[in-house]
Design a protein around this motif. Structure first.
Motif: not given
Length: 372
Positions: A110-118, A72-81
């Motif tokens: 987990i799956l929801d955040l993974l989908a949003r990352s993709y 979640e921290q990585l996603y919030a920072a824009g590090d989606y990869e």
């Protein structure tokens, strides 16, 4: 014994060990039993008495929660990869493979955040695979269908997205974000005014109860009010001491409201044929975190919206009567599209009735999202 070459024969060494063990057999047994007893004592003290087993299990199951927090921290920072890479590993080893597992909601997160990352990485195939996996994990959870619908809409899969949004409304007909998005798709893309009108009818008529709290000093009364834009009268027990003078406070928890007449009915007393006259109050409510729309109806701005007015009950009260109308969430932008759709279908009378049951305002906690 050593051979002529000075080497020890293996067989003679093994025989010597056996003779030594046989000679000390009793001591070895006592030592073994003591070691086993010490081990069980340690396991009991550490694992049971000091809850070591519970702590170890909690630590083991807490690994995925810690990794999810990191993602979640990585996603919030824009590090989606890197967020996606971490979540893929977490999901691959997650213990919740069925929805009835104690960590099933964590697996869905987990799956929801993974989908949003993709989605953020513009990886259509992987994003839709994950949201499909999310739906398959728990097809009865409207949130999973909403995540799938959002991903489909993002990647311009209009027909599939519409079907997924309708599945959300089948499970949760009062979910305003779905109503708003689907109405916009039907209005903006396809100009299907009849479908917009029908969707609004379903939203207005979908059953929903809103719990509001009416408070007089320390006395509280909870009321379950149908949220349909129509007035509903309530007459409920309420113990208020004689001589009360103070504020009546109404909390609607994010629902817009119209407040009708309030009456405090004195309790019957021994020897009295009729109770005393009720103290009645009408209008003059002061909103907090809400605004007046037409002098009678209030548009809630948040879950904390409240309404107060001064009341006096010289004879006390044994019952309280009040008329309330609660309204479902609506935005100005969506209402413009709905009103235009009614007009384009020449449904002017029905539009007038719908306007009476609609207030622009409300929040997601009022009917769309619920605390679990």
């Amino acid at each position: 014994m050593r051979s002529l070459l000075g080497e020890t024969r293996p067989g003679s060494e093994l025989a010597g060990v056996r003779r030594w063990m046989h000679a000390h057999e009793r001591g070895l047994v006592v030592l073994w039993l003591g070691a086993v007893a010490a081990l069980f004592a340690f396991l009991f003290v550490w694992g049971v008495w000091r809850r070591g087993f519970e702590d170890a299990i909690a630590w083991w199951y807490g690994r995925s929660a810690r990794e999810l927090a990191r993602a979640e921290q990585l996603y919030a920072a824009g590090d989606y990869e890197h967020a996606a890479e971490l979540l893929e590993r977490v999901d691959a080893n997650h213990p919740a493979v069925v929805v009835k597992h104690r960590l099933d909601q964590e697996r869905e997160a987990i799956l929801d955040l993974l989908a949003r990352s993709y989605v953020a990485l513009d990886k259509k195939r992987r994003a839709l695979e994950v949201t499909s996996q999310l739906v398959a994990f728990d097809p009865r959870n409207w949130r999973n269908h909403f995540a799938h619908a959002e991903a489909l809409r993002t990647f311009s899969e209009g027909d599939l997205a519409e079907a997924a949004y309708r599945e959300v409304l089948r499970l949760h007909p009062n979910h305003f974000p779905t109503v708003e998005t689907l109405s916009g798709m039907l209005f903006d893309v396809a100009t299907l005014y009849a479908s917009v009108v029908e969707l609004h009818r379903q939203y207005l008529e979908a059953q929903l109860l809103g719990t509001v709290e009416l408070q007089f000093g320390e006395t509280r009364v909870a009321l379950d009010v149908p949220v349909d834009g129509r007035p509903h009268a309530f007459d409920v027990p309420c113990s208020i001491a004689a001589g009360f003078a103070g504020d009546a406070r109404l909390a609607t928890h994010g629902f817009s409201v119209r407040i009708g007449e309030l009456a405090l009915v004195p309790p019957r007393r021994v020897g009295e044929l009729q109770p005393g006259a009720a103290a009645t109050f009408d209008g003059a409510w002061t909103p907090s975190d809400a605004k007046t729309t037409d002098g009678e109806r209030f548009a809630a701005q948040s879950k904390a919206s409240t309404f107060t007015r001064r009341v006096e009950a010289p004879n006390g009260a044994g019952r309280v009567r009040i008329e309330l109308a609660l309204y479902k969430q609506m935005t100005a932008g969506l209402w413009t599209k709905i009103r235009t759709s009614y007009r384009n279908r020449l449904l002017f009378d029905e539009l007038a009735r719908a306007e009476e049951r609609t207030v622009i305002g409300g929040c997601l906690e009022a009917g769309s999202l619920f605390e679990e």
